[in-house]
Write a protein that holds these residues in place. Structure first.
Motif, short mmCIF file in Angstrom:
data_model
loop_
_atom_site.label_atom_id
_atom_site.label_comp_id
_atom_site.label_asym_id
_atom_site.label_seq_id
_atom_site.Cartn_x
_atom_site.Cartn_y
_atom_site.Cartn_z
N GLU A 224 0.85 -1.19 0.00
CA GLU A 224 0.00 0.00 0.00
C GLU A 224 0.89 1.25 0.00
O GLU A 224 1.89 1.31 0.71
CB GLU A 224 -0.89 0.02 1.25
CG GLU A 224 -1.80 -1.18 1.41
CD GLU A 224 -3.02 -1.14 0.50
OE1 GLU A 224 -3.27 -0.08 -0.10
OE2 GLU A 224 -3.70 -2.17 0.39
N TYR A 226 1.39 5.39 0.59
CA TYR A 226 0.86 6.57 1.29
C TYR A 226 1.82 7.73 1.08
O TYR A 226 3.03 7.55 1.08
CB TYR A 226 0.68 6.27 2.79
CG TYR A 226 -0.27 5.12 3.02
CD1 TYR A 226 -1.64 5.30 2.85
CD2 TYR A 226 0.21 3.86 3.34
CE1 TYR A 226 -2.52 4.25 3.01
CE2 TYR A 226 -0.67 2.79 3.51
CZ TYR A 226 -2.04 3.00 3.35
OH TYR A 226 -2.91 1.96 3.50
N ASP A 296 -9.36 10.30 5.04
CA ASP A 296 -8.66 10.04 6.30
C ASP A 296 -7.29 10.74 6.39
O ASP A 296 -6.45 10.37 7.20
CB ASP A 296 -8.47 8.54 6.55
CG ASP A 296 -9.78 7.89 6.99
OD1 ASP A 296 -10.40 8.42 7.93
OD2 ASP A 296 -10.16 6.85 6.41
N TYR A 298 -4.47 13.80 7.04
CA TYR A 298 -4.22 14.78 8.10
C TYR A 298 -3.51 16.01 7.53
O TYR A 298 -2.74 15.89 6.57
CB TYR A 298 -3.31 14.20 9.18
CG TYR A 298 -3.95 13.19 10.07
CD1 TYR A 298 -4.63 13.57 11.23
CD2 TYR A 298 -3.85 11.82 9.79
CE1 TYR A 298 -5.20 12.63 12.08
CE2 TYR A 298 -4.41 10.88 10.64
CZ TYR A 298 -5.09 11.29 11.78
OH TYR A 298 -5.63 10.37 12.62
N GLU A 357 1.77 7.17 12.62
CA GLU A 357 2.22 5.83 12.26
C GLU A 357 1.81 5.60 10.82
O GLU A 357 0.68 5.90 10.45
CB GLU A 357 1.55 4.86 13.21
CG GLU A 357 1.54 3.42 12.77
CD GLU A 357 0.58 2.59 13.60
OE1 GLU A 357 0.86 2.39 14.79
OE2 GLU A 357 -0.45 2.17 13.05
N GLY A 361 -2.28 -0.24 7.15
CA GLY A 361 -3.62 0.32 7.27
C GLY A 361 -3.70 1.80 6.94
O GLY A 361 -4.79 2.36 6.91
N GLY A 362 -2.55 2.46 6.74
CA GLY A 362 -2.59 3.87 6.41
C GLY A 362 -1.91 4.73 7.47
O GLY A 362 -1.15 4.23 8.29
N VAL A 363 -2.22 6.02 7.41
CA VAL A 363 -1.58 6.98 8.31
C VAL A 363 -2.53 7.24 9.47
O VAL A 363 -3.66 7.67 9.27
CB VAL A 363 -1.30 8.30 7.57
CG1 VAL A 363 -0.63 9.30 8.50
CG2 VAL A 363 -0.42 8.05 6.34
N SER A 364 -2.09 6.95 10.67
CA SER A 364 -2.92 7.31 11.82
C SER A 364 -2.09 8.04 12.87
O SER A 364 -0.90 7.81 13.01
CB SER A 364 -3.63 6.09 12.42
OG SER A 364 -2.93 4.91 12.19
N TRP A 365 -2.77 8.94 13.53
CA TRP A 365 -2.12 9.76 14.55
C TRP A 365 -2.12 8.99 15.85
O TRP A 365 -3.16 8.60 16.35
CB TRP A 365 -2.89 11.07 14.70
CG TRP A 365 -2.42 11.97 15.79
CD1 TRP A 365 -1.14 12.14 16.22
CD2 TRP A 365 -3.23 12.83 16.60
NE1 TRP A 365 -1.09 13.05 17.24
CE2 TRP A 365 -2.35 13.49 17.50
CE3 TRP A 365 -4.59 13.11 16.64
CZ2 TRP A 365 -2.82 14.42 18.43
CZ3 TRP A 365 -5.05 14.03 17.57
CH2 TRP A 365 -4.16 14.68 18.46
N ILE A 366 -0.93 8.78 16.41
CA ILE A 366 -0.81 8.08 17.68
C ILE A 366 -0.73 9.14 18.75
O ILE A 366 0.23 9.91 18.81
CB ILE A 366 0.45 7.18 17.70
CG1 ILE A 366 0.44 6.23 16.51
CG2 ILE A 366 0.52 6.42 19.01
CD1 ILE A 366 -0.78 5.35 16.40
#
Lengths: 385, 752
Positions: A224, A226, A296, A298, A357, A361-366
């Motif tokens: 994937e 990003y 999704d 940011y 991160e 699954g993609g970019v997520s804010w931790i």
């Protein structure tokens, strides 16, 4: 182990420092802005120097694979000559300094013109460092190759008995992938959007921003892709140039973003020449760039807090609330997640670095640790009577 | 655009101040304060005047939810927090988005209703003890993020089942899978005793007695086509819903049921009374990793229907009732009645399907990696039985137990046996208790015999075949005898000291180069010299019984002390078995504080010196000591007394220790004359510490530098003198000489 890359944005006020930490451990630092008052516990600014040193110590190393300076403004290089081990002079070397395996700079940084009283300024020291590394022929990449730089370089090479094209491999043009990182080996590639050669006409301050480093950072995790759009302090017309040029070359996919480090601490000038009362209206091509955001996605604004209160609307210096409004509107439109301000999270009194991160699954804010007791334990409570 | 489930029987609460329940008000305020939550609507569900439920509908954003998560949880989800009036109940969380994934840790709400998130693992009372609206909101986010990342399951939670709570359990035997492969195998279900809360456990019985008597139900079994891993779906709550669900998988449950139920009735019909009060539907669902791959295991789901097979058959239209008798219905042709549909409304009650552990499952649950050895346990008294019980429960090893005793009434104080076992051989007791735990899931061989009788094949065969023989016999007979036998498996001795305050593990190395015989001797040497040896064997019966009683616990001692050491030893045997080295380990317990200290004694190799009819065994630890004492005294000679014991059962003399020269000894370059100062006291102390086992066995002395251990005339004279003295006890005398590089042992025996 699942592949997870990390992206970090440090709360350095109206300034920039961010870092890519790859799953394989390689680290790329973008800009360095350490302000003295950040060392003070009571100041919301991060003590960048200590923070970065601690991170490196935890990773058991004393160097970065790459340090990229997008341009030589104070808020992007502040304190760097105290922090890094510089090759060109012994006084910038010694115990505790952090080494730079490869330095990335826009060509404009080698062409900075300094008056006599500026000779000890950091931009001059970094100019010397970049020039030194270029002449030595290693540990550097220079972005774009304007004629002025060639004019300077060619005689120097001749003195060393080398051909005029002996350093060509150290130059990176806009529109190409930066050598040294591959999707296959590192799970990342850096695509150079800017500077273009025409952006480096002279070495004045005005042009610094126009000639700043702008990259598309593409991550690949388990098949994937990003995209992270890393922009220095570009204004709207530079962004429009980039959109135009990128489209002309059929590289449209390089404009898409899952994460966009917006330019110049949320200045309206990155959107348009007019601020607007309530909300900045972006120029057409800038708006197109904003609408390249994926679901999704940011937005990160590396700036002081930018709250929606009356006073914010009268500020001349960035961040501009009108710009924020414009960004947030477009983010909603593309189904994005949050507009995050480095100096606002988790709170404006003691912000912590924003950590993202990048996983399959993609970019997520931790999130940094929640408030409550852990936050109290980690900070100094007010004096008791 | 997302669409949402709408909640039924609710009315809108127009103003926050109209909220009647303090908890819902607090929750509303907390949600309003938290940036990640947006309150969408407030509802209530009334029961007369009063609100039975107040419902806060929110949108929540979770930044930790990866955009492309396999479960399909979105960044922004709409939830309903249903706050019950009863403060002892938890706030229920419903996911309102249509298409919200079916995940584990959802309560079972049935299809077409919003998913109910199962936020907590603990019972409500435990949750409410620390519940605040703020930590509840965080928990909601945590649940969504963990579920999105597939990280939300406790270690022993089967992945495919919803986290529902049911009062009914169906328990399968440990070998259900294998039994099922048996074509002729039929199963019956034995109803358990109903519990006070209305719950009940049903046991699947595969025993030979297959008469469906009262209280035993024949399950309705259906095998479904394979599904892929991680497939989760909700439980149906009516038979009709189950039929729809199975229909989607290409199985017509009605056809399957019809066939099964028709067979329950013959041409004479079946009486109404013969019907069961209920039926159990058992679904076998093969699970494979991916489409097209062979199934890697079978998941099972079961449902209870509150109608017996005959009544169910009638509802389905395959049977009809006439004059109190059920007959088969004509189901095809012109005479066939119209198909019935009221069976669809029959309620289904999901059952939790549990399976008894096999050995591997028991080990997994115990955190034990290795299967354990093919083992023999010699002696199942107090200690042995407790250790065996621990190993049985964790599935470690396959065991043969050897013991010749039977259970006497007083044994019940310190043995795992029960009153019903009085008079039964201990090994038989162990076998039945083993079976009571494992239901035959593992092999277990009881041998009622004297382990020291090596003429018996039932004894020798398992000991020879075993990788590990654990001696818990409490006597010295077996371990000393086993030490003489080549071809036996690795041996370990375990015992508890007479006062129950210490326990000992002596372990041979895997190759049996170092045997129990010398480990015993080296253990005594440590008892003599180490601080912990001071009172180690106190309370022994050595002064009444001839030696060899230091491993027998005294007759007054609580079982708790035995069990305390049994747990330590059971684990230590497991650990030491994994390592090839020989070990001597001692655990000393302070009964006042309950603290245990562990001691390790370094192990030395052993050598044997054969002297016509007797073998002298001496370990390199003693030899090193002798050489050291000699070197210290050089160039003069030195010497002292030798300590050890005789064992005429195995024709052995074992040297335990050598004492240094008493202070009043005389010595020169070519002579040594052993003194007496302090010697009687020292030997008395050795005798006391070792429960009378270690005794004076002779003398040792050194030869000067450059000389071998060849005896001199004086040496021979001394040996004759010693022999005459020892002969008064009927024992031989030993004289040991340490030379420059060698060591020589002589035995003298006065002929009577």
């Amino acid at each position: 182990m699942a592949t997870i890359h990390k992206l970090l944005f440090y709360p350095v006020g109206n300034g920039d420092t961010s870092q890519v930490v790859l799953s394989n451990g390689r680290r790329v630092l973008f800009d360095y802005c350490h302000r003295r008052n950040g060392e003070d516990q009571d100041c919301p600014l991060i003590d960048l120097k200590s923070k970065l040193k601690q991170e490196l110590a935890d990773a058991n190393r004393d160097d970065y694979d790459v340090v990229a300076f997008t341009h030589a403004d104070v808020d992007h290089i502040c304190g760097s000559t105290d922090f890094f081990h510089l090759q060109h002079a012994a006084k910038y070397q010694g115990e505790g300094r952090i080494k730079i395996k490869e330095l990335w700079v826009p060509a404009a940084m080698l062409l900075e013109i300094a008056s006599n009283d500026q000779q000890s300024d950091e931009f001059v020291i970094l100019r010397q460092e970049a020039r030194y590394r270029l002449l030595e022929g290693k540990d550097i990449l220079v972005f774009s190759k304007p004629p002025e730089l060639v004019e300077w370089l060619t005689p120097k090479l001749k003195e060393r008995g080398e051909a005029p094209n002996a350093r060509d491999h150290l130059f990176v043009d806009a529109g190409v992938i930066v050598p040294g990182f591959t999707l296959a080996k590192d799970g990342v590639e850096f695509f150079c959007h800017s500077p273009f050669i025409e952006h480096c006409e002279d070495g004045s301050d005005v042009v610094r921003n126009r000639a700043a480093l702008i990259l598309n950072v593409r991550f690949n995790v388990d098949g994937e892709s990003y995209d992270f759009l890393q922009v220095g302090d570009a204004e709207w017309d530079v962004l429009e140039d980039i959109v135009r040029t990128t489209r002309a070359h059929g590289n449209d996919d390089r404009l898409a973003w899952n994460l966009f480090n917006i330019p110049h601490h949320c200045s309206y000038l990155a959107l348009s020449n007019e601020k607007g009362d309530k909300e900045t209206l972006p120029k057409t091509l800038v708006q197109e760039l904003l609408l390249e955001g994926k679901e999704d996605a940011y937005l990160v604004s590396s700036s002081r807090p930018n709250p929606d209160v009356k006073e914010s609307y009268e500020q001349t210096q960035p961040p501009h609330i009108q710009a924020r409004k414009a960004y947030e509107r477009h983010l909603r439109e593309v189904g994005g997640r949050k507009f995050l301000v480095t100096m606002e999270e988790p709170n404006a009194t003691k912000p912590e670095p924003l950590e993202f991160e990048v996983s399959a699954g993609g970019v997520s804010w931790i999130r940094a640790a929640f408030g409550g007791a852990p936050a109290i334990i980690a900070s100094k409570p007010p004096r008791a009577g | 655009m997302d669409s949402y489930h709408s909640l039924l029987n609710v009315e809108e609460v127009k103003d926050v101040s109209d909220l009647a329940l303090p908890r819902s008000f607090a929750l509303h305020e907390a949600a309003k304060r938290c940036d990640d939550f947006t309150v969408i609507q407030i509802l209530k569900h009334c029961d007369g005047e009063e609100a039975r439920l107040e419902i806060i509908v929110v949108d929540v954003e979770c930044d930790g939810v990866p955009p492309k998560n396999p479960g399909g949880i979105k960044y922004r989800e709409r939830l309903a927090f249903c706050v019950p009036r009863d403060p002892k109940l938890l706030v229920e969380v419903l996911a309102l988005r249509k298409g919200f994934p079916i995940l584990m840790h959802q309560n079972n709400n049935g299809p077409d209703s919003p998913a109910s998130l199962c936020l907590y693992f603990e019972p409500p009372a435990a949750v409410l003890r620390t519940w605040t609206p703020e930590n509840f909101l965080r928990r909601v986010q945590w649940w969504l993020e963990k579920s999105a990342r597939g990280e939300l399951h406790p270690a022993d939670q089967p992945v495919e089942q919803l986290f529902f709570v049911t009062k009914y359990e169906l328990v399968l035997p440990w070998n259900f899978g294998d039994l099922q492969k048996n074509q002729g195998q039929r199963f019956l279900i034995q109803r358990g005793q109903p519990r006070p809360d209305g719950g009940e456990t049903f046991l699947v019985d595969a025993s030979a007695d297959q008469n469906p008597t009262k209280g035993r139900i024949t399950p309705i079994e259906i095998t479904l086509p394979a599904v892929t891993h991680r497939h989760v779906e909700r439980d149906p709550i009516t038979l009709g819903q189950l039929a729809d669900l199975l229909n989607a998988r290409g199985v017509d449950i009605k056809v399957a049921l019809d066939a099964v139920l028709r067979d329950r009735v013959n041409d004479e019909g079946a009486t109404e009374q013969a019907d069961d009060p209920l039926s159990v539907i058992l679904l076998h669902v093969p699970v494979s990793r991916g489409p097209g791959e062979p199934p890697e295991r079978i998941a099972r789901r079961a449902f209870l229907v509150m109608a017996g097979a005959l009544r169910l058959g009638e509802k389905l239209g395959v049977l009809f009732i006439h004059g109190g008798l059920y007959f088969r219905e004509v189901t095809d042709g012109v005479l066939a009645p119209r198909p019935k549909t009221d069976w669809r409304e029959l309620n289904l009650y999901p059952m939790e399907v549990l399976q008894c552990n096999d050995a591997a499952a028991a080990r997994r649950q115990s955190g034990i990696k290795g299967e354990g050895p093919q083992g023999v346990l010699v002696g199942v008294g107090s200690l042995g039985s407790a250790m065996q019980n621990l190993w049985d429960r964790c599935g470690w090893g396959r065991w043969t137990v050897i013991d010749k005793d039977h259970i006497k009434p007083h044994n019940l104080v310190r043995h795992i046996a029960y009153a019903q076992h009085i008079g039964v051989p201990k090994v038989e007791v162990m076998a039945s208790l083993h079976a009571a735990v494992t239901q035959g899931a593992r092999g277990f061989v009881p041998v009622c015999a004297d382990a020291t009788d090596l003429t018996q094949e039932t004894v020798v065969k398992p000991i020879t075949a075993a990788c590990l023989v654990v001696d818990a016999s409490t006597t010295l007979e077996y371990p000393r005898l086993a030490s003489t036998q080549d071809g036996f498996g690795r041996h370990m001795s375990v015992f508890i000291t007479p006062d129950g305050n210490a326990s000992v593990l002596l372990a041979e190395d895997a190759d049996r180069k170092v045997r129990l015989r010398t480990l015993e001797a080296q253990y005594y040497r440590a008892v003599i010299h180490e601080d912990w040896g001071e009172k180690h064997l106190d309370g022994n019966l050595g002064s009444f019984w001839s030696g060899a009683s230091c491993r027998d616990i005294s007759t007054i001692l609580p079982y708790s002390r035995v069990v305390n050491h049994a747990t330590t030893l059971a684990e230590q045997v497991q650990l030491v078995t994994e390592q090839p080295e020989s070990r001597i380990r001692i655990w000393v317990r302070d009964p006042e504080a309950g603290a245990i200290r562990a001691y390790e004694v370094p192990v030395h190799g052993e050598r044997v010196l054969s002297l016509d009819d007797l073998d002298v065994f001496i370990d390199y630890g003693v030899e090193e000591k002798l050489h050291a004492l000699r070197a210290e005294a050089a160039p003069g000679e030195t010497g002292g007394v030798l300590l050890g014991y005789f064992d005429f059962n195995v024709n052995a003399i074992v040297v335990v220790d050598a004492l240094p020269a008493p202070p009043d000894s005389m010595s020169g370059a070519t002579f040594f004359e052993r003194g007496v100062a302090g010697l009687p006291e020292a030997i008395r102390e050795v005798d006391r510490r070792t429960a009378g086992i270690v005794q004076y066995i002779g003398e040792w002395h050194s030869h000067p530098p450059g000389h071998s251990a060849l005896p001199s005339r004086d040496d021979m004279f001394q040996l004759a003198y010693l022999s005459l003295g020892m002969a008064q006890d009927g024992l031989p005398a030993i004289s040991l000489i340490v030379g420059e590089r060698d060591l020589r042992v002589m035995k003298g025996q006065a002929k009577g």
